[in-house]
Design a protein around this motif. Structure first.
Motif, short mmCIF file in Angstrom:
data_model
loop_
_atom_site.label_atom_id
_atom_site.label_comp_id
_atom_site.label_asym_id
_atom_site.label_seq_id
_atom_site.Cartn_x
_atom_site.Cartn_y
_atom_site.Cartn_z
N ASN A 198 1.78 -9.36 -13.11
CA ASN A 198 0.45 -8.77 -13.14
C ASN A 198 0.40 -7.56 -12.24
OD1 ASN A 198 -1.07 -9.16 -10.63
ND2 ASN A 198 -0.82 -11.35 -11.04
N VAL A 199 -0.62 -6.75 -12.45
CA VAL A 199 -0.66 -5.43 -11.83
C VAL A 199 -0.68 -5.52 -10.31
CG1 VAL A 199 -3.19 -5.18 -11.90
CG2 VAL A 199 -1.72 -3.16 -12.06
N ILE A 200 -1.27 -6.56 -9.79
CA ILE A 200 -1.35 -6.69 -8.32
C ILE A 200 0.06 -6.82 -7.74
CG2 ILE A 200 -2.35 -7.99 -6.40
CD1 ILE A 200 -4.52 -6.92 -8.18
N ASP A 201 0.89 -7.61 -8.41
CA ASP A 201 2.27 -7.77 -7.92
C ASP A 201 3.05 -6.46 -7.98
OD1 ASP A 201 1.83 -10.50 -7.46
OD2 ASP A 201 2.31 -11.00 -9.53
N VAL A 202 2.81 -5.69 -9.06
CA VAL A 202 3.47 -4.38 -9.17
C VAL A 202 3.07 -3.48 -8.00
CG1 VAL A 202 3.59 -2.26 -10.55
CG2 VAL A 202 3.63 -4.49 -11.70
N LEU A 203 1.77 -3.45 -7.72
CA LEU A 203 1.28 -2.55 -6.67
C LEU A 203 1.77 -2.99 -5.29
CD1 LEU A 203 -2.39 -2.07 -7.93
CD2 LEU A 203 -0.47 -0.50 -8.25
N ILE A 204 1.77 -4.30 -5.06
CA ILE A 204 2.24 -4.80 -3.76
C ILE A 204 3.73 -4.49 -3.59
CG2 ILE A 204 2.69 -6.91 -2.43
CD1 ILE A 204 -0.02 -7.96 -3.37
N SER A 205 4.46 -4.61 -4.67
CA SER A 205 5.89 -4.30 -4.58
C SER A 205 6.11 -2.81 -4.29
CB SER A 205 6.56 -4.79 -5.87
OG SER A 205 7.63 -4.00 -6.21
N ASP A 206 5.29 -1.94 -4.87
CA ASP A 206 5.33 -0.50 -4.53
C ASP A 206 5.06 -0.31 -3.03
OD1 ASP A 206 5.63 0.14 -7.20
OD2 ASP A 206 3.63 1.00 -7.45
N HIS A 207 4.04 -0.99 -2.54
CA HIS A 207 3.69 -0.85 -1.12
C HIS A 207 4.89 -1.20 -0.23
CE1 HIS A 207 -0.92 -1.61 -1.94
NE2 HIS A 207 -0.52 -0.41 -2.36
N ARG A 208 5.56 -2.30 -0.58
CA ARG A 208 6.73 -2.73 0.21
C ARG A 208 7.83 -1.68 0.16
NH1 ARG A 208 3.51 -5.02 1.33
NH2 ARG A 208 2.85 -7.18 1.29
N ASP A 209 8.10 -1.17 -1.05
CA ASP A 209 9.18 -0.19 -1.20
C ASP A 209 8.93 1.05 -0.36
OD1 ASP A 209 10.31 -1.91 -2.98
OD2 ASP A 209 9.83 -0.75 -4.79
N VAL A 210 7.70 1.55 -0.43
CA VAL A 210 7.40 2.79 0.28
C VAL A 210 7.41 2.57 1.79
CG1 VAL A 210 5.45 4.28 0.82
CG2 VAL A 210 6.20 4.05 -1.53
N LYS A 218 0.31 -0.69 -18.13
CA LYS A 218 -0.31 0.64 -18.06
C LYS A 218 0.07 1.36 -16.78
CE LYS A 218 -3.89 0.11 -21.32
NZ LYS A 218 -5.25 0.08 -21.75
N VAL A 219 0.06 0.61 -15.69
CA VAL A 219 0.42 1.22 -14.40
C VAL A 219 1.88 1.66 -14.40
CG1 VAL A 219 0.88 0.57 -11.99
CG2 VAL A 219 -1.40 0.25 -12.95
N GLU A 220 2.75 0.85 -14.94
CA GLU A 220 4.17 1.23 -14.99
C GLU A 220 4.35 2.51 -15.79
OE1 GLU A 220 6.39 0.07 -13.21
OE2 GLU A 220 6.26 -2.10 -12.95
N THR A 221 3.66 2.62 -16.92
CA THR A 221 3.77 3.82 -17.75
C THR A 221 3.16 5.03 -17.05
OG1 THR A 221 3.62 2.43 -19.69
CG2 THR A 221 3.31 4.78 -20.03
#
Ligand SMILES: [Fe+2]
Ligand SMILES: [Fe+2]
Length: 188
Positions: free
Chosen positions: A9-21, A142-145
């Motif tokens: 889900n989108v929340i997991d995608v965004l949290i994973s981005d936060h960790r990476d950055v 959608k966020v990934e795209t």
């Protein structure tokens, strides 16, 4: 990335981005080699811009819709994105071996930490509770795209949604059609 089980889900995608950055910025602080430093900084900037644009395009509208006082939360978050972009604009121009660069990196780190905290502690948990899970799954795609199509350089003076439409074209629906066609991404 999307699936019918709802495991992404989108929340997991965004949290994973936060960790990476966050990890990337930690690395920039410890590295002294100027070329690697420049390279990691440009990567971090591009990651943050793409993340912020995708959030503004697809996630903040849902926050507006579902959160208590969502309108105000989104305004606050967009203001913070702009401040983050201003700092990244400075980082683009600064020589990586200077004290000014170190200061700007420390500032970016602090701004991001604060912003991530707002999202992860206050806003995302509320989204998880209130938004139907299938919508959160759909938004992940959608966020990934959007991240693939988004600008990669900070534009602190312009609204990110306008920039996105300028780059992608008037129909956001075409984002979905483009999804499978993407092969690479230029800096812009
Ligand atoms: Fe975020
Ligand atoms: Fe954000």
């Amino acid at each position: 990335m999307t699936d019918t089980q709802g495991s992404t889900n989108v929340i997991d995608v965004l949290i994973s981005d936060h960790r990476d950055v966050t990890a990337l910025i930690g690395e920039i602080k410890t590295i002294t080699d100027p070329m690697i430093r420049r390279d990691l900084t440009d990567t971090a900037i591009s990651e943050v811009v793409r993340h912020a644009v995708a959030e503004e395009m697809y996630v903040y509208p849902v926050m507006r819709e579902y959160l208590t006082d969502g309108e105000r939360a989104v305004e606050h978050d967009i203001d913070e994105h702009k401040e983050i972009e201003r700092t990244m604009k400075q980082l683009e121009a600064l020589d990586v071996s200077t004290a000014e660069f170190d200061e700007a990196i420390a500032k970016l780190e602090a701004l991001l930490a604060d912003h991530v905290q707002d999202e992860e502690i206050e806003q995302f948990p509320e989204l998880r509770r209130r938004v139907p899970p299938e919508r959160l799954t759909e938004l992940a795609g959608k966020v990934e795209t959007a991240k693939k199509l988004a600008p990669t350089r900070p534009h602190p003076g312009a609204p990110n949604s306008e920039l996105f439409h300028k780059l992608v074209g008037p129909g956001v629906g075409m984002v979905d059609r483009l999804r499978d066609k993407l092969t690479g991404r230029a800096t812009r």
